[in-house]
Design an enzyme around this catalytic site. Structure first.
Site, PDB file in Angstrom:
ATOM      1  N   GLU A  44       0.820  -1.211   0.000  1.00 49.28           N
ATOM      2  CA  GLU A  44       0.000   0.000   0.000  1.00 49.28           C
ATOM      3  C   GLU A  44       0.860   1.270   0.000  1.00 49.28           C
ATOM      4  OE1 GLU A  44      -3.582   1.964   2.766  1.00 49.28           O
ATOM      5  OE2 GLU A  44      -2.137   0.569   3.644  1.00 49.28           O
ATOM      6  N   LYS A 117     -10.485   2.671  -1.429  1.00 55.44           N
ATOM      7  CA  LYS A 117     -10.576   2.079  -0.094  1.00 55.44           C
ATOM      8  C   LYS A 117     -11.869   2.492   0.611  1.00 55.44           C
ATOM      9  CE  LYS A 117      -7.599   1.626   4.033  1.00 55.44           C
ATOM     10  NZ  LYS A 117      -6.253   2.005   4.529  1.00 55.44           N
ATOM     11  N   CYS A 154      -5.738  -2.618   2.947  1.00 55.04           N
ATOM     12  CA  CYS A 154      -5.346  -2.499   4.355  1.00 55.04           C
ATOM     13  C   CYS A 154      -6.523  -2.642   5.321  1.00 55.04           C
ATOM     14  CB  CYS A 154      -4.579  -1.198   4.581  1.00 55.04           C
ATOM     15  SG  CYS A 154      -3.565  -1.239   6.094  1.00 55.04           S
TER      16      CYS A 154
END
Length: 297
Positions: A44, A117, A154
């Site tokens: 990431e 995200k 994540c």
């Protein structure tokens, strides 16, 4: 003959220089390709330090628009040259919005689109809500040359709903680029094993392989309250469809992990195990609530 796909997870320490980090990523992608990898996952926000340790106006300037993004363009050239799929994490500027995004580059260099995200954390050392809007793409899957893949980012990895949503849409492999390590407010808190077990559960619950890529190294960021420090614990890994770890890195060393999976064989196992046959979606309406009682419209 099965449909064999070789996946790879990269792991390295970042500097705070974009060109250095992109060069490192390219070197490791080439290494993975030499080992037979078809799909290569980079960690990431690999272009620099994990800047979310601090709330700083100057770090917002690091965001760039999706179209014409120089790192994405470079990875498109690399993907086309090597014939590999590369998900590319980046800090996206979209007019007045900002996202923690990932572009999926197919093996011919074409851009298959982005995922933004969905779950944005906000805690000591991981103050992402200062920088990122919540993603608006929803959970997506991408049909690449080698497999239909689901990619989340994540903090998304802590939510089983995200993994299930991608597999319901046909994802055959799940990918999670990550930046996680020590907790600045509590040096005695080590989430490493918890982090791994949760994702192993996603693989096992959905009967799909899973690839997780994390960074290593100590990063010190100047904040309004003094310096903040995170030591990223690496431990990138590849899990098989029962959650078993088939390749793993340590917490200190650069790594290129590689594993091969027969997706046709895994598909047969997934169908025979019955967890998708026996689902009861009509009973899961409580998942559309925050408090267990009131649906979110």
């Amino acid at each position: 003959m099965g449909r064999n796909v070789v996946v790879s997870a990269l792991q390295f320490a970042c500097t705070d220089d974009v060109s250095t980090n992109v060069n490192t990523a390219e070197r490791l992608v080439r290494d993975a390709h030499k080992q037979g990898a078809n799909i290569v996952l980079i960690q990431e926000l690999f272009e620099g330090y994990y800047f979310c340790q601090a709330q700083r106006e100057d770090y917002i300037q690091r965001a760039k628009p999706y179209k014409g993004h120089p790192t994405i363009l470079r990875m498109q050239e690399l993907a086309k040259e090597l014939g590999v799929v590369i998900p590319v994490s980046f800090f996206e500027e979209a007019n007045n919005a900002h996202y923690n995004s990932i572009a999926i580059i197919d093996a011919d260099g074409s851009d298959l689109g982005i995922y933004r995200k969905s779950h944005i954390p906000d805690g000591p050392g991981y103050q992402e809500k200062f920088y990122f809007n919540p993603g608006d793409t929803g959970f997506k899957v991408f049909q690449t040359k080698f497999a239909k893949i689901g990619v989340a980012i994540c903090w998304d990895q802590w939510f089983p709903e995200a993994a299930r949503a991608m597999v319901l849409q046909g994802a055959e492999i799940l990918f999670y680029p990550t930046a996680i390590g020590s907790e600045p407010q509590d040096q005695g808190l080590d989430s490493r094993d918890h982090w791994k077990r949760v994702m192993q559960g996603h693989a096992g619950a959905n009967l799909v392989p899973l690839v997780a890529s994390n960074r290593i190294g100590k990063e010190v960021i100047e904040t309004e309250h003094g310096n903040s420090e995170i030591t990223f614990y690496g431990n990138s890994f590849i899990a098989g469809p029962t959650g078993e770890i088939v390749a793993a890195a340590d917490d200190k060393d650069e790594a290129v992990l590689v594993a091969q999976f027969d997706l046709d064989k895994i598909k047969s196992q997934r169908h025979c195990w019955g967890v998708f046959r026996d689902r009861r979606p009509e009973l899961y309406k409580v998942l559309l609530t925050l408090d267990g009682t009131k649906p979110i419209l």
